[in-house]
Write a protein that holds these residues in place. Structure first.
Motif, short mmCIF file in Angstrom:
data_model
loop_
_atom_site.label_atom_id
_atom_site.label_comp_id
_atom_site.label_asym_id
_atom_site.label_seq_id
_atom_site.Cartn_x
_atom_site.Cartn_y
_atom_site.Cartn_z
N ARG A 1 0.81 -1.23 0.00
CA ARG A 1 0.00 0.00 0.00
C ARG A 1 0.84 1.27 0.00
O ARG A 1 0.33 2.36 -0.26
CB ARG A 1 -0.95 -0.01 1.20
N GLY A 2 2.12 1.17 0.29
CA GLY A 2 3.01 2.32 0.18
C GLY A 2 2.51 3.52 0.96
O GLY A 2 2.17 3.43 2.14
N VAL A 3 2.42 4.69 0.30
CA VAL A 3 2.02 5.92 0.98
C VAL A 3 0.56 5.89 1.42
O VAL A 3 0.14 6.75 2.20
CB VAL A 3 2.28 7.15 0.08
N LEU A 4 -0.20 4.92 0.94
CA LEU A 4 -1.60 4.80 1.36
C LEU A 4 -1.75 3.86 2.55
O LEU A 4 -2.87 3.57 2.96
CB LEU A 4 -2.46 4.29 0.19
N ARG B 1 7.93 12.02 3.76
CA ARG B 1 8.67 13.27 3.72
C ARG B 1 9.82 13.20 2.71
O ARG B 1 10.03 14.14 1.92
CB ARG B 1 9.20 13.62 5.11
N GLN B 2 10.55 12.10 2.73
CA GLN B 2 11.66 11.94 1.78
C GLN B 2 11.13 11.85 0.34
O GLN B 2 11.73 12.43 -0.59
CB GLN B 2 12.48 10.70 2.13
N TYR B 3 10.03 11.17 0.16
CA TYR B 3 9.40 11.05 -1.16
C TYR B 3 9.01 12.43 -1.69
O TYR B 3 9.28 12.77 -2.86
CB TYR B 3 8.19 10.13 -1.04
N LEU B 4 8.40 13.24 -0.84
CA LEU B 4 7.98 14.57 -1.26
C LEU B 4 9.17 15.49 -1.52
O LEU B 4 9.15 16.28 -2.48
CB LEU B 4 7.06 15.19 -0.20
N LEU B 5 10.20 15.39 -0.69
CA LEU B 5 11.38 16.23 -0.90
C LEU B 5 12.03 15.92 -2.24
O LEU B 5 12.47 16.83 -2.96
CB LEU B 5 12.38 16.02 0.24
#
Length: 338
Positions: A313-316, A328-332
């Motif tokens: 599901r990852g970020v979900l 946070r790292q994904y968004l950065l």
């Protein structure tokens, strides 16, 4: 403009013995009469400004405070300057004792300036005050007590990202609240150029310009209000817009904000980023992104990842400290892309 949708609901102080979690779950504002009626702070305030000042200074350790100061011509309302580049008030720093002396000195003035120092953590400014004047229901939610000290003044209609219990310790206050779904009728000011952190409505509640802000009449039809005396408290749910009038020559309020998750502070930032990246798109493309948000953010159709195994599901997935750090790292990484 007076009136509105009605009065804020009320409850007795004894009904809060089970804690504030039920208030948060109901997501409606409510006045709790007499919640802090036995506070020594409230008792001192009832004796007069001198007794109130002496009581507060008994906890003072010399920390400086920052106060907003608005000239009499501002009409007691802290707001933008006429050109919207600055504000109609000054920020002044000094010891708490100086602020209290100043308030005493202008208490009887016919047209005093508007003054308040707000959101001051009592643990730093007045150590021991919170322990002498406890509020277990708010403290159990993780609420950190903060004190607001000033005279008759108006804080323009705004919202907070956190749930909040606010206790009137001295003076009287009038609260006017608007449900979150009235945001489009409140004519919010700049999101990134604000007086004290959160955006505020551009409409003057006392004299609304309905030619310029015609939808505000609809907002007032949904507004609820209440006037609080010393010892009374109000629960204000997160994202409920509220207009606060301090009505007495000297006023003290103690409030408790608490967070419902470590992600709370980032929600407004996420909304601002979406507004700048999706808001300018053509209508049909905004509609396509709205479908995305309805599915993945607002979960209009249920859990969007229920067809996936938990490990996929990852970020979900269910938020955990490890997942939050990953997001946070994904968004950065995404923000650093050209």
């Amino acid at each position: 403009m007076n009136g509105g949708g009605g009065r804020i609901g009320e409850m007795d102080a004894g009904a809060l013995e089970g804690g504030a979690a039920a208030l948060a779950a109901a997501y409606r504002p409510v006045v709790i009469r007499g919640l802090a009626a036995r506070w020594p702070l409230v008792a001192a305030a009832r004796e007069g400004t001198g007794a109130l000042s002496s009581y507060l200074l008994g906890f003072d350790r010399g920390a400086e405070v920052e106060a907003f100061w608005a000239a009499p011509g501002a009409g007691r309302r802290f707001f933008y300057a006429a050109d919207m580049r600055g504000f109609n008030f000054e920020r002044r720093r000094g010891p708490l004792s100086g602020l209290l002396r100043y308030l005493e000195g202008i208490e009887a003035a016919a047209e005093p300036p508007a003054v308040y120092a707000g959101a001051l953590e009592t643990a730093r400014l007045l150590p021991g005050l919170a322990e002498a004047n406890p509020l277990p229901a708010a403290e159990a939610m993780g609420g950190v007590p903060r004190i607001w000290i000033g005279n008759a003044s108006i804080v323009s209609t705004h919202f907070d990202a956190s749930d909040n219990i606010a206790v009137v310790a001295a003076g009287r206050r009038r609260f006017t609240l608007f449900p979150p779904d009235q945001i489009h009728n409140l004519y919010a000011g700049p999101l990134d150029h604000t007086m004290a952190g959160q955006p505020a409505s551009m409409v003057d509640l006392a004299a609304p310009d309905l030619d310029r802000y015609p939808r505000f009449a609809e907002a007032m039809a949904h507004a609820v209000s209440a006037e609080l005396e010393p010892g009374d408290a109000i629960f204000i749910p997160a994202l409920w817009w509220h207009h606060v009038e301090a009505l007495s020559p000297v006023n003290v309020l103690v409030n408790y904000w608490w967070v419902d998750s470590p992600d709370m502070a980032a929600r407004f930032d996420a909304m601002v980023y979406a507004a700048t990246t999706i808001g300018p798109l053509p209508p049909e493309r905004r509609a396509a992104w709205q479908a995305m948000f309805d599915t993945f953010v607002f979960r209009k159709h249920g859990d969007p990842a229920e067809h996936l195994a938990p490990e996929h599901r990852g970020v979900l997935g269910t938020p955990t400290p490890r997942l939050r750090d990953y997001v946070r790292q994904y968004l950065l990484r995404g923000l650093q892309r050209p």
